[in-house]
Scaffold this active site. Structure first.
Site, PDB file in Angstrom:
ATOM      1  N   GLY A 117       0.825  -1.199   0.000  1.00 13.87           N
ATOM      2  CA  GLY A 117       0.000   0.000   0.000  1.00 13.87           C
ATOM      3  C   GLY A 117       0.858   1.246   0.000  1.00 13.87           C
ATOM      4  O   GLY A 117       1.924   1.284  -0.618  1.00 13.87           O
ATOM      5  N   CYS A 118       0.417   2.246   0.714  1.00 16.28           N
ATOM      6  CA  CYS A 118       1.110   3.537   0.759  1.00 16.28           C
ATOM      7  C   CYS A 118       2.586   3.388   1.105  1.00 16.28           C
ATOM      8  O   CYS A 118       2.938   2.883   2.168  1.00 16.28           O
ATOM      9  CB  CYS A 118       0.435   4.429   1.791  1.00 16.28           C
ATOM     10  SG  CYS A 118       1.331   5.946   2.160  1.00 16.28           S
TER      11      CYS A 118
END
Length: 199
Positions: free
Chosen positions: A37-38
């Site tokens: 993810g991020c």
């Protein structure tokens, strides 16, 4: 919710430069690539580990050369946000990094991670060689067995070109601490981890 991250970037973009250079590997340094993810959050998580020398945010797994953040976040390039972890194998092993990674992303979510949705935020382990592939596959099999699962969303695939993200993404959690903490809390990352790993 990717709009939240884009909004947080508005305050730093005017001062950003377009590229960052990865630190050159030195003796006793190996690399591992993870997509959870991020990349702001993954960078923050991995830099806490003893034996990790550097964590670089970037893009990998896609079909467009030299992609930028706008292209990747649109989902059009096939790249995932990822981090390249440079570590000292005499202090921390690749297997330990993989085991740590399971505890810092949602291995059940194939549609993105936390509030960031889309394949560009999907989870993956990018392996550099046969040894890394074997270790990652064994670790995944152990997690499947321990949890009684039939499948895990996190892919294990051979690494390809890793493109370093723009300068303003590197160490974002340090350079923009308040905005980063607001994003991380709003995105529910740590809350979800407590559900997946209550102990």
């Amino acid at each position: 919710m990717d709009l939240l991250r884009k909004a947080l970037l508005l305050c730093v973009l005017p001062f950003a430069t377009s590229t960052a250079s990865a630190a050159a590997p030195v003796a006793q340094t190996e690399t591992a690539i993870f997509a959870g993810g991020c990349f702001w959050c993954s960078e923050s998580d991995f830099e806490k580990l003893k034996g990790v020398k550097a964590v670089i945010s970037g893009y990998t797994g896609g079909h467009v050369a030299q992609p930028n953040y706008a292209q990747v976040s649109s989902g059009a390039t096939g790249h995932l946000e990822a981090v390249e972890v440079q570590y000292d194998p005499t202090v921390i092993s690749y297997g330990q990094l993989v085991n740590y990674f399971w505890r810092h992303h949602d291995f059940l979510d194939a549609g993105g991670q936390f509030c960031d949705r889309g394949e560009q935020y999907g989870p993956a382990i990018f392996t550099a060689n046969a040894a890394q592939m074997r270790i990652a596959e064994q670790s995944k099999a152990a997690l499947l067995k321990a949890r009684g699962l039939k499948q895990i969303a996190t892919r294990i695939v051979p690494a390809n070109t890793f493109y370093v993200a723009e300068d303003y993404h590197q160490d974002y959690y340090k350079k923009n601490s308040f905005r980063y903490q607001y994003y991380r809390l709003s995105c529910g990352r740590d809350a979800r981890m407590k559900v997946l790993w209550p102990h």
